[in-house]
Design an enzyme around this catalytic site. Sequence first.
Site, PDB file in Angstrom:
ATOM      1  N   LYS A  90      42.623  41.101  42.207  1.00 49.65           N
ATOM      2  CA  LYS A  90      42.922  39.962  41.502  1.00 49.65           C
ATOM      3  C   LYS A  90      43.804  39.160  42.334  1.00 49.65           C
ATOM      4  CE  LYS A  90      45.932  37.539  39.104  1.00 49.65           C
ATOM      5  NZ  LYS A  90      47.446  37.408  39.049  1.00 49.65           N
ATOM      6  N   ASP A 129      41.618  38.327  35.732  1.00 51.01           N
ATOM      7  CA  ASP A 129      42.763  38.724  35.230  1.00 51.01           C
ATOM      8  C   ASP A 129      42.487  39.055  33.778  1.00 51.01           C
ATOM      9  OD1 ASP A 129      42.185  36.079  34.304  1.00 51.01           O
ATOM     10  OD2 ASP A 129      44.377  35.783  33.981  1.00 51.01           O
TER      11      ASP A 129
END
Length: 213
Positions: A122, A140
Amino acid sequence: MLNTKLNIKKILKILKELYPLVETALYHKNPFQLLIATILSARCTDKQVNKVVKKLFQQFPEPKGFAEADLKSIENLIYSTGYYKAKANNIKRCSEMLLKKYNGEVPGSLEKLVKLPGVGRKTANVVLGSAFGIPGMVVDTHVLRISSRLGFIEKTKDAKKAEFALMEVVPKKDWNGFSLRLIFFGRQICIARKPLCKTCPLSEFCIEYKSAV
DNA sequence: CTCCCGATAT
DNA sequence: ATATCAGGAG
């Protein structure tokens, strides 16, 4: 339950109209600062991160400062973002590795970024997209939740699985914008606890909303 | 899988 | 009181 390709196209269009200009909300002035701010943003709001980073970067503008810093002093500066011991340790070791392996510069590839302490897929994709302009699918908590609600992908708790599934459905040129738009959309409308479906501009295309009615 | 962990909204 | 917030390491 998956949405149709046509509906997904329509949803992407509406999201673009809703959020024409997308930019990260994390305060930063260079790739290194974005990297650190993104490490701090783990399970923490951007607003909370922005409260600490100005002072943090004033004290430590570059990797060298963090690498030479006392761990306690980093902990104190980032305390309010939570997980402060793990984050401080990761930031220090990450800065050390940047100095040792990359002459203090942030590398511009996913494979190199994810090897840095505190950096997962991420964070790496955020840096690729917002610092280097390289397409990266950021998954996310918001993207994970909403992409299944809207029927882009099947519901999963595996962020990496979701990332690859989303890359199949979303055009590559849209990857960066898609993640940012879903995050803004998630904060304002498709909120985790109480999604505002009554006023949501996407409810007519939303798999979860339609199956609940 | 568990652990890391403070700030905020509900 | 509890859920959630731009997750990642072991």
